[in-house]
Design a protein around this motif. Structure first.
Motif, PDB file in Angstrom:
ATOM      1  N   GLN A 212      -0.093  -1.122   0.510  1.00  0.00           N
ATOM      2  CA  GLN A 212      -0.139  -0.326  -0.005  1.00  0.00           C
ATOM      3  C   GLN A 212       1.022   1.026   0.216  1.00  0.00           C
ATOM      4  OE1 GLN A 212      -3.537   0.242   0.013  1.00  0.00           O
ATOM      5  NE2 GLN A 212      -3.995   2.594   0.817  1.00  0.00           N
ATOM      6  N   TRP A 213       2.002   1.301  -0.496  1.00  0.00           N
ATOM      7  CA  TRP A 213       2.602   3.176  -0.860  1.00  0.00           C
ATOM      8  C   TRP A 213       3.063   2.940  -2.060  1.00  0.00           C
ATOM      9  CZ3 TRP A 213       6.628   3.144  -3.859  1.00  0.00           C
ATOM     10  CH2 TRP A 213       7.281   1.921  -3.748  1.00  0.00           C
ATOM     11  N   ASN A 214       2.621   3.103  -2.578  1.00  0.00           N
ATOM     12  CA  ASN A 214       3.198   3.027  -3.955  1.00  0.00           C
ATOM     13  C   ASN A 214       1.535   3.129  -4.169  1.00  0.00           C
ATOM     14  OD1 ASN A 214       3.185   3.286  -6.517  1.00  0.00           O
ATOM     15  ND2 ASN A 214       4.203   2.151  -6.960  1.00  0.00           N
TER      16      ASN A 214
ATOM     17  N   GLY B  72       9.283  -4.505   3.006  1.00  0.00           N
ATOM     18  CA  GLY B  72       9.821  -2.605   2.420  1.00  0.00           C
ATOM     19  C   GLY B  72      10.655  -2.628   2.124  1.00  0.00           C
ATOM     20  N   THR B  73      11.375  -3.228   1.610  1.00  0.00           N
ATOM     21  CA  THR B  73      12.857  -2.691   0.905  1.00  0.00           C
ATOM     22  C   THR B  73      13.747  -1.751   1.387  1.00  0.00           C
ATOM     23  OG1 THR B  73      11.624  -2.798  -0.852  1.00  0.00           O
ATOM     24  CG2 THR B  73      11.977  -4.557  -1.343  1.00  0.00           C
ATOM     25  N   SER B  74      13.400  -0.506  -0.609  1.00  0.00           N
ATOM     26  CA  SER B  74      13.676   0.686   0.423  1.00  0.00           C
ATOM     27  C   SER B  74      14.550   1.527   1.467  1.00  0.00           C
ATOM     28  CB  SER B  74      13.261   1.684  -0.956  1.00  0.00           C
ATOM     29  OG  SER B  74      14.921   1.680  -1.933  1.00  0.00           O
ATOM     30  N   SER B  75      12.846   0.844   1.846  1.00  0.00           N
ATOM     31  CA  SER B  75      12.509   1.735   3.554  1.00  0.00           C
ATOM     32  C   SER B  75      13.016   1.020   4.784  1.00  0.00           C
ATOM     33  CB  SER B  75      11.109   1.809   3.562  1.00  0.00           C
ATOM     34  OG  SER B  75      10.317   0.828   4.045  1.00  0.00           O
TER      35      SER B  75
ATOM     36  N   ALA C 139      14.441  13.147  -5.331  1.00  0.00           N
ATOM     37  CA  ALA C 139      13.598  13.694  -6.145  1.00  0.00           C
ATOM     38  C   ALA C 139      12.290  13.051  -6.302  1.00  0.00           C
ATOM     39  CB  ALA C 139      14.173  13.383  -7.252  1.00  0.00           C
ATOM     40  N   ASN C 140      11.427  11.792  -5.618  1.00  0.00           N
ATOM     41  CA  ASN C 140      10.441  10.785  -6.108  1.00  0.00           C
ATOM     42  C   ASN C 140       9.719  11.812  -5.027  1.00  0.00           C
ATOM     43  OD1 ASN C 140       9.060   9.367  -7.210  1.00  0.00           O
ATOM     44  ND2 ASN C 140      10.070   7.562  -6.164  1.00  0.00           N
ATOM     45  N   ASN C 141       8.214  10.831  -4.745  1.00  0.00           N
ATOM     46  CA  ASN C 141       6.896  11.640  -4.465  1.00  0.00           C
ATOM     47  C   ASN C 141       7.307  11.526  -2.702  1.00  0.00           C
ATOM     48  OD1 ASN C 141       4.955  11.852  -3.594  1.00  0.00           O
ATOM     49  ND2 ASN C 141       3.765  11.770  -5.219  1.00  0.00           N
TER      50      ASN C 141
ATOM     51  N   PHE D  11       5.483   8.173  -1.676  1.00  0.00           N
ATOM     52  CA  PHE D  11       6.451   6.881  -1.703  1.00  0.00           C
ATOM     53  C   PHE D  11       7.568   6.302  -0.014  1.00  0.00           C
ATOM     54  CE2 PHE D  11       7.067   5.253  -5.950  1.00  0.00           C
ATOM     55  CZ  PHE D  11       6.083   5.987  -6.536  1.00  0.00           C
ATOM     56  N   TRP D  12       6.664   5.336  -0.238  1.00  0.00           N
ATOM     57  CA  TRP D  12       6.755   4.977   1.201  1.00  0.00           C
ATOM     58  C   TRP D  12       6.696   5.188   1.829  1.00  0.00           C
ATOM     59  CZ3 TRP D  12       6.484  -0.260   1.465  1.00  0.00           C
ATOM     60  CH2 TRP D  12       7.920  -0.348  -0.146  1.00  0.00           C
ATOM     61  N   ASN D  13       5.518   6.380   2.311  1.00  0.00           N
ATOM     62  CA  ASN D  13       5.141   6.836   3.329  1.00  0.00           C
ATOM     63  C   ASN D  13       6.292   8.530   3.937  1.00  0.00           C
ATOM     64  OD1 ASN D  13       3.537   8.392   4.949  1.00  0.00           O
ATOM     65  ND2 ASN D  13       3.894   7.071   6.420  1.00  0.00           N
ATOM     66  N   ARG D  14       7.556   8.285   3.030  1.00  0.00           N
ATOM     67  CA  ARG D  14       8.906   9.403   4.043  1.00  0.00           C
ATOM     68  C   ARG D  14       8.273  10.559   4.412  1.00  0.00           C
ATOM     69  NH1 ARG D  14      11.528   7.094  -0.796  1.00  0.00           N
ATOM     70  NH2 ARG D  14      12.984   5.845  -0.231  1.00  0.00           N
ATOM     71  N   ARG D  15       7.510  11.140   3.857  1.00  0.00           N
ATOM     72  CA  ARG D  15       7.467  12.326   4.193  1.00  0.00           C
ATOM     73  C   ARG D  15       6.685  12.219   6.280  1.00  0.00           C
ATOM     74  NH1 ARG D  15       4.688  16.406   1.332  1.00  0.00           N
ATOM     75  NH2 ARG D  15       3.113  14.975  -0.296  1.00  0.00           N
TER      76      ARG D  15
ATOM     77  N   MET E 216      18.996   7.706  -3.910  1.00  0.00           N
ATOM     78  CA  MET E 216      19.474   7.619  -5.221  1.00  0.00           C
ATOM     79  C   MET E 216      18.536   7.159  -5.776  1.00  0.00           C
ATOM     80  SD  MET E 216      23.389   6.555  -5.808  1.00  0.00           S
ATOM     81  CE  MET E 216      23.371   7.201  -7.909  1.00  0.00           C
ATOM     82  N   LEU E 217      17.600   6.984  -7.172  1.00  0.00           N
ATOM     83  CA  LEU E 217      16.461   6.587  -7.995  1.00  0.00           C
ATOM     84  C   LEU E 217      16.693   5.931  -9.201  1.00  0.00           C
ATOM     85  CD1 LEU E 217      13.768   6.138  -7.564  1.00  0.00           C
ATOM     86  CD2 LEU E 217      13.543   8.826  -8.537  1.00  0.00           C
ATOM     87  N   THR E 218      17.751   6.085  -9.883  1.00  0.00           N
ATOM     88  CA  THR E 218      17.497   5.436 -11.432  1.00  0.00           C
ATOM     89  C   THR E 218      18.214   3.787 -11.639  1.00  0.00           C
ATOM     90  OG1 THR E 218      18.573   7.724 -12.661  1.00  0.00           O
ATOM     91  CG2 THR E 218      18.704   6.073 -13.545  1.00  0.00           C
ATOM     92  N   ASN E 219      18.991   3.426 -10.666  1.00  0.00           N
ATOM     93  CA  ASN E 219      19.051   2.098 -10.434  1.00  0.00           C
ATOM     94  C   ASN E 219      18.755   1.311 -10.052  1.00  0.00           C
ATOM     95  OD1 ASN E 219      20.435   0.099 -11.782  1.00  0.00           O
ATOM     96  ND2 ASN E 219      21.991   0.010  -9.296  1.00  0.00           N
ATOM     97  N   HIS E 220      17.070   1.562 -10.537  1.00  0.00           N
ATOM     98  CA  HIS E 220      15.358   0.760  -9.977  1.00  0.00           C
ATOM     99  C   HIS E 220      15.270  -0.285 -10.849  1.00  0.00           C
ATOM    100  CE1 HIS E 220      11.815   0.536  -8.264  1.00  0.00           C
ATOM    101  NE2 HIS E 220      12.263   0.689  -7.157  1.00  0.00           N
ATOM    102  N   THR E 221      14.609  -1.439 -10.733  1.00  0.00           N
ATOM    103  CA  THR E 221      14.013  -2.549 -11.945  1.00  0.00           C
ATOM    104  C   THR E 221      12.800  -1.516 -12.412  1.00  0.00           C
ATOM    105  OG1 THR E 221      13.540  -3.941 -11.737  1.00  0.00           O
ATOM    106  CG2 THR E 221      12.062  -2.887  -9.487  1.00  0.00           C
TER     107      THR E 221
ATOM    108  N   GLY F 214      24.783   0.200  -0.170  1.00  0.00           N
ATOM    109  CA  GLY F 214      23.356  -0.872  -1.198  1.00  0.00           C
ATOM    110  C   GLY F 214      22.427  -0.518  -0.663  1.00  0.00           C
ATOM    111  N   ASP F 215      21.059  -0.376  -1.127  1.00  0.00           N
ATOM    112  CA  ASP F 215      20.145  -0.276  -0.122  1.00  0.00           C
ATOM    113  C   ASP F 215      19.582  -1.498  -0.647  1.00  0.00           C
ATOM    114  OD1 ASP F 215      18.730  -0.266  -2.647  1.00  0.00           O
ATOM    115  OD2 ASP F 215      17.623   0.902  -2.142  1.00  0.00           O
ATOM    116  N   HIS F 216      19.759  -2.752  -1.478  1.00  0.00           N
ATOM    117  CA  HIS F 216      19.498  -4.332  -1.392  1.00  0.00           C
ATOM    118  C   HIS F 216      19.488  -4.659  -2.137  1.00  0.00           C
ATOM    119  CE1 HIS F 216      15.642  -2.384  -3.878  1.00  0.00           C
ATOM    120  NE2 HIS F 216      16.000  -1.869  -2.884  1.00  0.00           N
TER     121      HIS F 216
END
Ligand code: GP9
Ligand code: MN
Length: 693
Positions: free
Chosen positions: A212-214, A324-327, A373-375, A378-382, A440-445, A520-522
């Motif tokens: 439910q995060w995306n 929760g991968t990145s988070s 630089a993402n929303n 995302f992952w409720n980071r706000r 970072m964000l670009t190197n994402h599946t 590296g995050d995962h």
């Protein structure tokens, strides 16, 4: 004679078909005539949800998403079927009330999206206390004409009802005994639609739905009504989890930490970085196995290779993420706690008390910030970045994001770093000490924006000499076209972005008193068969060596799981050649970072689950959320109940048992800390007051 017979049978067939067609048409038109109000209710409610997607997500495939429409129809038909339990005059009130409720959901989300480019959550209801202060501004600046069009839905429903009433419609159609039958028929239709919808769900849909995060993805695939219902459940669930068992959890927690010292254990690294600024790089999906890897003698990761050689490199390092991968990586990095057993800490438990690296550095006078630089949702980071103690979270709205500078999920890493420099410069000017996390964000599946990563070939080139003495270059495709190959291209891009960033920081003098930390995050969750190709490529046949070939390197599920290592390094521009410039090969996990950095920067968290690697050394154990664990000697897979010995030393059953118990205990305590908010002293005070202490 035969011809006549055939012609006759054809004629009968046609008549039969026509009768069936007429009957069906009749049935359909009769159904429509008898259920005008219900159908109007369904259509209007589905139009509203579709409009919401149209206004928010613009792209045709989003707002006309068949899956979302199917989900909307299913929900509305199921709720609408209950309307048949009411008498006609009350039935309208029911449909209208539900329609107003659904309209409100669409309106609120429409307004919320303009403000936050994300969808609303009931967990934010606690924030309504602030609405009074900003209410006028919201009305003036945020509510737009598009947010009002949803109101047409109940208005049209009222008009349709008035017209039907005028025509004496309800009296004509209603047969009392049929009410229940119609309810069940409609419910059945809803049920069938639900089954069709469930069948069309992909594993990705299921996993994103559970997390439910995306939010945009869920609304696009499941429609706003399902999204909102799911949101209510994910909001309530943690509250239910934390309702029972507080005392037991608290006792176990206290027992667990009873022996832990209240100050850090000193060693040669104590305070070596005290007073230095910090830049932390959250390196998306960077795995350690690309380090020093080359294609045609060109490095995949020249920047990382340089940093690992010039700095302090922890080459046996694992991330400890769950769903929760990145988070989860952020959570464990920042708090030395493990991901939660159900849900994700960032989404479900963002409102807990955390002892975190930013908070402890803040106590030392640091200004703390995070950049991604993402929303922001995302992952409720706000919310969670605030809980973790970042003074400021720079998110998408703080960056200039255009179609041109976007790769994959969002703003390209190169552009992200470039735009971040001026922000860091300003922070550096205004604060004596600062600590910043850059995600970072670009190197994402799925690593599929290949043409945007720039040139990097993952083939095998060979120069061969012909019989006549001439030479020619032969190209073997090797990893080209594979997912792993595309990953290396993407990784190469991200590595280059990192290199440029470090150069630019240096040019601005921002590295002079700064420590760079990178994790590296995962892992990148790439297919095992691609690794098999990487390590066992047969260029003669452009395929994989057979496993009885003497050159064949085994890459089984153990190798795959152990290959999930990610880089962790600490680097300063003047570290090269000093005693800090070294490789640490003892196994280490993300939860060991806080204790290790804490000792170097002079802070300490009594409730950390990991260890300072320079104290625990080769006695360390890395626990994974699924119960697996690894030491320098052995890797244990709890699902299989089997292990792989990593040295020649014998492994005893007792050792396995002890480590399993340690793992279970640690995971329990970690989960309890988060779920029961055990680090929250106010909570303890409140419960003591209740007990009359
Ligand atoms: C989302 C980004 C990726 O903003 O950090 O998250 P992930 O899919 O890796 O968990
Ligand atoms: Mn990630």
């Amino acid at each position: 004679m035969k011809n006549i017979k055939n012609a006759m049978s054809n004629l009968f067939d046609k008549i039969k078909k026509n009768i069936i067609r007429i009957k069906t048409e009749h049935l359909i038109s009769a159904y429509m005539k008898n259920n005008i109000l219900f159908l109007t209710f369904v259509i209007l409610s589905v139009i509203n949800s579709t409009l919401l997607r149209f206004f928010c997500m613009h792209m045709l495939e989003n707002y006309l998403s068949i899956k979302a429409i199917l989900a909307d129809v299913t929900v509305v038909v199921l709720i609408g079927s209950l309307g048949y339990l009411f008498k006609p005059k009350n039935r309208f009130t029911y449909f209208l009330s539900v329609n107003i409720f659904l309209t409100a959901i669409c309106m609120i989300n429409s307004i919320y999206y303009t403000f936050y480019t994300s969808f609303a959550s009931v967990s934010m209801l606690s924030l309504t206390q602030y609405i009074g202060d900003v209410g006028d501004a919201v009305v003036e600046n945020v509510i737009q004409l598009k947010d009002l069009v949803y109101i047409l839905s109940p208005i049209i429903l009222i008009i349709v009802n008035a017209k039907l009433k005028k025509k004496n419609y309800y009296r004509k159609i209603e047969i009392k005994s049929e009410r229940k039958k119609r309810m069940f028929q409609t419910l059945t239709v809803g049920g069938v639609l639900a089954v069709i919808f469930l069948i069309t769900m992909t594993p990705l849909d299921v996993s994103r739905f559970a997390k439910q995060w995306n939010k945009e993805y869920i609304v696009m695939r499941f429609g706003i009504y399902v999204y909102q219902a799911n949101d209510v459940i994910t909001t309530i669930q943690p509250k239910i989890n934390s309702m029972f068992g507080y005392d037991k959890a608290k006792k176990e927690f206290l027992d667990y930490f009873a022996e832990t010292p209240s100050e850090s254990q000193k060693n040669e690294y104590t305070n070596i970085f005290a007073g230095k600024n910090v830049i932390v790089i959250h390196a998306e999906s960077m795995q350690a196995n690309a380090i020093d890897l080359r294609f045609n003698d060109i490095e995949v990761t020249p920047t990382l290779n340089r940093l690992t050689k010039e700095g302090m490199y922890f080459s046996n390092f694992y991330s400890q993420v769950s769903v929760g991968t990145s988070s989860d990586a952020e959570l464990t990095y920042n708090t030395s706690l493990m991901p939660t057993k159900s849900g994700t800490a960032f989404v479900s438990y963002y409102n807990r008390e955390y002892i975190s690296t930013p908070k402890l550095l803040k106590e030392k006078g640091y200004y703390t910030f995070s950049m991604h630089a993402n929303n922001a949702d995302f992952w409720n980071r706000r919310s969670m970045h605030e809980s973790l103690g970042y003074d400021r979270f720079f998110s998408k709205k703080d960056y200039e994001v255009t179609k041109e500078n976007t790769i994959g999920l969002g703003l390209s890493d190169k552009e992200f770093f470039t735009q971040s420099i001026s922000k860091i410069k300003k922070i550096n000017k205004e604060n004596k000490n600062w600590y910043g996390l850059l995600i970072m964000l670009t190197n994402h599946t799925p690593f599929s924006d290949v043409e945007k990563y720039g040139e990097f070939e993952v083939n095998m080139k060979e120069t061969i000499t012909n019989e006549d003495g001439t030479t020619e270059e032969v190209i073997h495709p090797y990893m080209e076209g594979t997912k792993l190959g595309n990953y290396f291209k993407s990784y190469h891009y991200a590595d280059e972005a990192l290199g440029e960033f470090i150069d630019n920081l240096d040019k601005e003098g921002l590295l002079d008193n700064t420590v760079l930390v990178l994790y590296g995050d995962h892992d990148a969750r790439l297919p095992k068969k691609d690794y098999n190709r990487l390590y066992n490529y047969d260029k003669e046949t452009d395929s994989i060596l057979s496993d009885d070939d003497p050159e064949y390197k085994e890459y089984d599920s153990y190798q795959y799981e152990l290959g999930r290592k990610v880089p962790f390094l600490i680097w300063t521009k003047d570290m090269k050649g000093t005693e800090l410039n070294k490789e640490i090969t003892d196994v280490m996990g993300m939860y060991d970072v806080m204790p290790t950095l804490g000792n170097m920067f002079g802070f300490y968290n009594k409730y950390q689950l990991g260890h300072d690697i320079f104290n625990i050394k080769d006695n360390n154990i890395v626990v994974f959320p699924n119960g697996n664990w690894v030491t320098n000697k052995v890797y244990y897979n709890s699902q299989k109940g089997a292990y792989l010995s990593l040295t020649n030393e014998a492994i005893t059953e007792d050792e396995i048992k002890r480590n399993n118990e340690y793992t279970t205990k640690l995971l329990d305590v970690s989960d309890d800390i988060i779920v029961f908010d055990l680090l929250n002293e106010n909570k303890e005070r409140n419960s003591k007051e209740l007990e009359g202490e």
